[in-house]
Structures are given as C-alpha cells and as structure tokens.
Design a protein around this motif. Structure first.
Motif, PDB file in Angstrom:
ATOM      1  N   GLU A  25      -4.669  -4.511   0.356  1.00 17.06           N
ATOM      2  CA  GLU A  25      -4.335  -3.311  -0.422  1.00 17.06           C
ATOM      3  C   GLU A  25      -4.137  -2.089   0.486  1.00 17.06           C
ATOM      4  O   GLU A  25      -3.502  -1.120   0.107  1.00 17.06           O
ATOM      5  CB  GLU A  25      -5.445  -2.988  -1.440  1.00 17.06           C
ATOM      6  CG  GLU A  25      -5.625  -4.033  -2.536  1.00 17.06           C
ATOM      7  CD  GLU A  25      -6.164  -5.355  -2.001  1.00 17.06           C
ATOM      8  OE1 GLU A  25      -7.136  -5.351  -1.219  1.00 17.06           O
ATOM      9  OE2 GLU A  25      -5.564  -6.411  -2.332  1.00 17.06           O
ATOM     10  N   GLU A  51       0.052  -1.029   2.576  1.00 17.85           N
ATOM     11  CA  GLU A  51       1.192  -0.192   2.182  1.00 17.85           C
ATOM     12  C   GLU A  51       1.013   1.258   2.584  1.00 17.85           C
ATOM     13  O   GLU A  51       1.890   1.875   3.187  1.00 17.85           O
ATOM     14  CB  GLU A  51       1.400  -0.259   0.662  1.00 17.85           C
ATOM     15  CG  GLU A  51       2.506  -1.180   0.293  1.00 17.85           C
ATOM     16  CD  GLU A  51       3.144  -0.856  -1.066  1.00 17.85           C
ATOM     17  OE1 GLU A  51       3.614  -1.810  -1.678  1.00 17.85           O
ATOM     18  OE2 GLU A  51       3.172   0.322  -1.505  1.00 17.85           O
ATOM     19  N   GLU A  52      -0.161   1.789   2.264  1.00 25.00           N
ATOM     20  CA  GLU A  52      -0.384   3.205   2.556  1.00 25.00           C
ATOM     21  C   GLU A  52      -0.430   3.442   4.075  1.00 25.00           C
ATOM     22  O   GLU A  52       0.143   4.411   4.590  1.00 25.00           O
ATOM     23  CB  GLU A  52      -1.673   3.695   1.903  1.00 25.00           C
ATOM     24  CG  GLU A  52      -1.729   5.201   1.925  1.00 25.00           C
ATOM     25  CD  GLU A  52      -3.105   5.776   1.578  1.00 25.00           C
ATOM     26  OE1 GLU A  52      -3.858   5.111   0.832  1.00 25.00           O
ATOM     27  OE2 GLU A  52      -3.398   6.886   2.071  1.00 25.00           O
ATOM     28  N   ASP A  89       3.403 -10.101   1.140  1.00 28.22           N
ATOM     29  CA  ASP A  89       3.230  -8.711   0.682  1.00 28.22           C
ATOM     30  C   ASP A  89       3.460  -7.736   1.837  1.00 28.22           C
ATOM     31  O   ASP A  89       4.040  -6.664   1.661  1.00 28.22           O
ATOM     32  CB  ASP A  89       1.817  -8.498   0.128  1.00 28.22           C
ATOM     33  CG  ASP A  89       1.586  -9.254  -1.165  1.00 28.22           C
ATOM     34  OD1 ASP A  89       2.152 -10.353  -1.302  1.00 28.22           O
ATOM     35  OD2 ASP A  89       0.844  -8.752  -2.028  1.00 28.22           O
ATOM     36  N   ALA A 126       3.141   3.218   5.412  1.00 27.90           N
ATOM     37  CA  ALA A 126       3.958   4.369   4.991  1.00 27.90           C
ATOM     38  C   ALA A 126       3.570   5.612   5.796  1.00 27.90           C
ATOM     39  O   ALA A 126       4.429   6.380   6.245  1.00 27.90           O
ATOM     40  CB  ALA A 126       3.774   4.621   3.500  1.00 27.90           C
ATOM     41  N   LYS A 130      10.172  -2.056   2.309  1.00 27.98           N
ATOM     42  CA  LYS A 130      10.191  -0.972   1.312  1.00 27.98           C
ATOM     43  C   LYS A 130      10.173   0.413   1.967  1.00 27.98           C
ATOM     44  O   LYS A 130      10.782   1.345   1.454  1.00 27.98           O
ATOM     45  CB  LYS A 130       8.959  -1.151   0.417  1.00 27.98           C
ATOM     46  CG  LYS A 130       8.840  -0.179  -0.731  1.00 27.98           C
ATOM     47  CD  LYS A 130       7.759  -0.678  -1.687  1.00 27.98           C
ATOM     48  CE  LYS A 130       7.053   0.483  -2.376  1.00 27.98           C
ATOM     49  NZ  LYS A 130       5.872   0.016  -3.131  1.00 27.98           N
ATOM     50  N   PHE A 131       9.495   0.547   3.097  1.00 34.24           N
ATOM     51  CA  PHE A 131       9.295   1.889   3.658  1.00 34.24           C
ATOM     52  C   PHE A 131      10.192   2.225   4.843  1.00 34.24           C
ATOM     53  O   PHE A 131      10.032   3.276   5.453  1.00 34.24           O
ATOM     54  CB  PHE A 131       7.823   2.094   4.043  1.00 34.24           C
ATOM     55  CG  PHE A 131       6.935   2.210   2.845  1.00 34.24           C
ATOM     56  CD1 PHE A 131       6.934   3.377   2.088  1.00 34.24           C
ATOM     57  CD2 PHE A 131       6.144   1.147   2.449  1.00 34.24           C
ATOM     58  CE1 PHE A 131       6.139   3.480   0.953  1.00 34.24           C
ATOM     59  CE2 PHE A 131       5.334   1.247   1.328  1.00 34.24           C
ATOM     60  CZ  PHE A 131       5.335   2.411   0.581  1.00 34.24           C
ATOM     61  N   ALA A 147       6.382  -4.932   1.963  1.00 36.70           N
ATOM     62  CA  ALA A 147       6.000  -3.525   2.133  1.00 36.70           C
ATOM     63  C   ALA A 147       6.742  -2.904   3.316  1.00 36.70           C
ATOM     64  O   ALA A 147       7.177  -1.752   3.251  1.00 36.70           O
ATOM     65  CB  ALA A 147       4.489  -3.411   2.339  1.00 36.70           C
TER      66      ALA A 147
END
Ligand SMILES: Cc1ncc(C[n+]2csc(CCOP(=O)(O)OP(=O)(O)O)c2C)c(N)n1
Ligand SMILES: [Mg+2]
Length: 542
Positions: free
Chosen positions: A502, A505-506, A358, A509, A365-366, A362
């Motif tokens: 969890e 990702e934030e 994960d 980013a 993705k960013f 991630a």
C-alpha cells in the motif's frame, strides 16, 4: 582557429549534436576533459564502465550517439565490459581513450599506464578501434569513428589518442559525418514478399531492435495486412504497446503458442531471434518466413529464412507498402485470435508475479509515455519490466541487452541527462546496484531526474531461485546489503522505504515529484515471494 585536441573533440561533439561527455579524468585525457568541461558538459563518473554505459544510454535515449572519455590501460580496460554491451545492443558510442606518448608507443618500456596491444583489446569489444597518429589525422579519425558508429548496425567505436597528440595544436573545424551507403534493395524479393503478405490469411510480424526506426511504416503495415505483432525486448515500442494487435515481448509465453502454430506467414524485421526470446531457438516459428535485416549475415542465422531481404526496416517496409493493395486476404477472425493471445499471455504473467503487478501498474500510472524506463538485470525487469510495463516509444526502452548486471544505474543517469524534461525511472536489484554503487555519488552530484526503484532481496535472487529449483544447494547468492536509508542520506538523495504494498504508490509518486534523483527501496523479503518464483530463461545443467 587553432586549439587542443580537446577543442577538436568539442567541435566533433557539436557536429554530432552531443552536449555531454561522460568520463574519468587522467593525465592521459586531461586536454579532452578540460575542453569538454569548459565548453559543454563533462560528467565525472566513478568507473570507466559507467562512462560507456551512460554514453550508450544517452545515445539510445536521443536516437543518436554518446561520448565516453577514459584513460589509458586500466581505464580503457575498465570500459571493456560496457563496450561489449553497446556492441551487443547495436548502440552508437564514440569512446575516446588516452594512449601513452606517441614516441613510446609499442616499445614495452613500462611507460605509466602502458598496455600490451590496447588497440587490439578495444578492437575485440568494439565495432572498430582507431589510433590517432599523426596529429593531423585527428579530425578525420574522429569523423570516421563517429560515422562508423552511426552506420547500421550501429555500435561503439573506440579511438585511442596518444597524450602528446592531444596537447598538440589542431586546426579546429567541424567534423563532417559520412555514414555508410545503404544497400541496394532487391526489387524481385520485394515483389515476392508483397505477394506473400497480400495473400497471407494469418500473418505475424516480429519486430526487433532494427525495426524501431520504422515506427510509422510498421504501424501502417501491421494495420494494412491485419497482422499480429510480436517483438523482441529490443523491438519494444516500435508500435505502442497499447495497440490491440501488439502482443509484444511475449512470443515465448505458452499462451502465444496456439497463435504461432496457426499463423501462415512470419515477417521478421531487424531481429536476431536471440536465445532468451526464443527458448534457446527451440520456439517453433511460422513459415514461410520473410526475413529483413540490414546485416546479410543475420538472415537465416538463428531460424531458416524462406525469403531474404537485405536492407533497413524503414526503407524495406516503405517499399512493401507501395506494393501492397489497400486490402489483403487476412482472415476476418485473425485479429480476434491475436487480441486473445495478447490478453491471455498478459493475464498469465500477472498471475505469476502477484503483488509486483501492482508495482508495475503504479509505475506506469505516475510517469508519462515519454519517460525512459531503464532496467538492470533483476527479477522485476526480467519478468514484468521487459514485457508488462508498457513501452510507447523505443527511445524510452533502455536496458542491458547482453544481460550483464550492474549497468543499469549508469544507463539511467545517461538517459536522464539526455532527456532532462522528462522523469526517468530505473528498475534495479540490490546485486546490480552494488556493482557500480559508486555511481550513486554521480547521481547525487549531477542530480538528473531519475527515480531509482530498488528491489532488495538480500542477494542475487534469480540465481538463488535457479539453485533452489535445479541444484538443491545455494552458493554465492546471499549478500549483505547496506542500510539504504543511511546510504541515501549520506549523499543527499531523497529516500522512501516500502515494506507494504500500500505504501508504494505514494512513495513512487512523491519520488517522481522530486524532479531530481530519488531512491525508493522495496523490501522484497517483507513483501513476499512471487506466486511463481522467477528462474532464468536458460538451460541449467547438461
Ligand atoms: C556481469 C554479470 N555478472 C553476473 C551475472 C549473473 N547474474 C544474472 S542476474 C544476477 C543477480 C542480480 O541480482 P539483483 O540485481 O539483486 O537482482 P535479483 O535477481 O535479486 O532480482 C546475476 C549475478 C550477470 N548477468 N552479469
Ligand atoms: Mg537481489
């Protein structure tokens, strides 16, 4: 016009298209540092090894050369480990180091910073080493050093410059490069190789670091002969890793074994088939094997070569394409097998790494495809960063090819400074970061756009896993780690802590959105072990 040796170095850098030098100032390189700082950019690192690592990565990320400046003696010696890495990687570095005054050279009188045979020391770890003497030779010596560094196979070249000859007046002129002439291609061998490629039913190509300058040619060849593509770690991105025929750096994965067994031809391009990628040279590779390398000594060294072609991949593959028909004899079902091996080996790895998959997804993705992904030698790099985290451009594939820990941070800094318009990312462990923790200050001071993703497991995790699996007793693997939040705060680097998946990702980013240095720390202990603990791909024990 006349100027100091530093002005001459600046002229050389301008000829090379290099706008930054990395180094550590000393009375023995003062004129060089002064001129670069006045006229271009000088980045003051905290250790000479970091100067070479940063210059090396600057060169890799620009497909050019980087410049490192060190002091005499201990300073030059501190650079040695990183010169070993640049030499292993075939990365072009111009390493300029001080030397004691020319009048005292070789006298062993204990002149400050004097070293027993400094040039011999540098020769041992560089592609070559030169001494500037007399002063009038400086421009020619710098040109010869840079030209040699950039001649394939590339490498670091050291130049020692007695301090009095740095201060003396030099005529400033542009430094003309004279790269070595490429070898003549063997037409008969090319004809024979084209014939083998045209008639192969199940061909594989293996692209190494020597193939990355032949991107368009390798892609066209891959599709023309309908082959599968394996790469070494260094060859990643020769073809974008999203391509369905690109298996990538998975050759040693057990799910690729059937493919290796079924293939009826291997074309290797600029690879040394190094131990980590071939299960210590035990991986069975297809025959016949057509091997292309610019270095004749590399051909047949690790695996037998049935057909040898000396030359750089770009010219050789272009010459092969001219000889190949529009359509070759590849089996209709072969690409299905290739795609299957690609899918199964990736799936196998994802299963083995659990939650870290994960994190891997991630990160991708960013950041854009143009982002450098620098990797220190940590479990996340060695397991998925070197394989699953897709590379789309070889210039973004920056890692310590010789496997030495601690070089990643300076490499990340060098690459991020070279590519200021794109975010760069560094994967690093707590052990690797500690080696050159001082470079965190360089990062904080210079503020390149670099997101450091730190995997903190309180020690040398990969050795811990190896000792648990093969020794039964732990030694030298557990480390105190700092409170990274305090550390980041003390130097003004934005910081995020991740204890639960969890949050990643934030945090990531937001770190990327900083457009400057940022630190994201994953508490690996709290996030939990991998389903299959990663152990080094090397034999332990007799
Ligand atoms: C210069 C150097 N010294 C020692 C090693 C042996 N070594 C390989 S990986 C590793 C552990 C690195 O620890 P860390 O960065 O925390 O990553 P982890 O394995 O914990 O993920 C060590 C010590 C090495 N590769 N290079
Ligand atoms: Mg660790």
């Amino acid at each position: 016009v006349e100027g100091s040796g530093g002005d001459l170095l600046v002229a050389a850098m301008e000829s090379l298209g290099v706008d930054t030098a990395f180094g550590l100032v000393s009375v023995h390189n003062q004129p060089l540092v002064d001129a670069v700082d006045r006229r271009l950019r000088f980045v003051p690192v905290r250790h000479e090894a970091a100067a070479v690592n940063a210059a090396d990565a600057y060169g890799r990320a620009t497909d050019g050369i980087g410049v490192a400046i060190t002091s005499t003696g201990t300073g030059a010696g501190n650079a040695a480990g990183s010169l070993v890495e640049a030499l292993t990687a075939g990365a072009a570095v111009l390493h300029v180091t001080g030397q004691i005054p020319s009048a005292h050279l070789g006298a062993s009188k204990g002149f400050i910073h004097e070293t027993k045979d400094q040039r011999g020391m540098l020769e041992a770890v560089s592609k070559a080493a030169f001494t500037i003497e007399p002063a009038e030779d400086a421009a020619a010596t710098l040109a010869a050093a840079a030209s040699l560094a950039l001649t394939p196979p590339r490498g670091p070249v050291s130049v020692e410059w007695p301090i009095d000859l740095q201060h003396s007046a030099h005529e400033i002129r542009s430094v003309a490069l004279a790269p070595g002439q490429p070898p003549e291609l063997d037409e008969a061998a090319l004809d024979r190789a084209a014939e083998l490629l045209a008639t192969a039913a199940r061909p594989l190509i293996w692209a190494g670091g020597g193939a990355v300058h032949a991107r368009a040619e390798v892609l066209e060849l891959l599709e023309r002969i309908r082959a599968g593509l394996l790469t070494s770690n260094a060859g990643r991105g020769t073809v974008e890793e999203s391509h369905s025929a690109c298996i990538g750096n998975f050759a040693a994965n057990p799910r690729c074994r059937p493919l290796l067994e079924q293939a009826d031809l291997l074309l290797s391009l600029g690879t040394h088939f190094r131990s980590n990628e071939t299960a210590d040279y035990a991986l069975p590779l297809p025959r016949p094997h057509v091997q292309v390398d610019v270095d004749p000594a590399a051909i047949g060294r690790s695996y037998p070569a049935d057909l040898r072609i000396v030359g750089d991949a770009k010219r050789v593959v272009a010459a092969l394409l001219e000889r190949l028909p529009a359509r070759t004899a590849a089996d209709a079902g072969w690409l299905t097998e290739v795609a299957k091996a690609r899918r199964l080996s990736r799936h196998h790895l994802r299963q083995a790494i659990g939650w870290q998959n994960d994190v891997c997804q991630a990160i991708r993705k960013f950041i854009p495809h143009t982002s450098v992904i620098a990797r220190d030698v940590t479990i996340p790099s060695s397991s998925w960063g070197n394989r699953l985290l897709s590379i789309y451009d070889p210039l973004t594939n920056v890692f310590a090819r010789g496997g030495g820990i601690g070089q990643g941070l300076a490499m990340g800094i060098g690459a991020a400074i070279a590519r200021p318009r794109h975010p760069s990312v560094l994967l690093v462990g707590d052990g690797g970061l500690a080696v050159h923790l001082g470079e965190l200050m360089t990062l904080a001071q210079e503020r390149p756009w670099l997101v450091v993703v730190l995997f903190d497991d309180g020690g040398y995790g990969v050795l811990r896993n190896a000792q648990d699996a093969f020794v039964g007793r732990r030694a030298g693997v557990d480390l105190l780690t700092p409170d990274f939040e305090l550390l980041a705060r003390s130097v003004g680097i934005p910081y995020w802590k991740v204890d639960e998946l969890e949050q990643f990702e934030e945090a990531f980013a937001r770190a990327v959105a900083e457009r400057g240095p940022a630190l994201v720390v994953l508490d690996v202990g709290r996030l939990g072990p991998m389903p299959e603990p990663f152990t080094p791909p090397v034999k332990i024990g007799a």
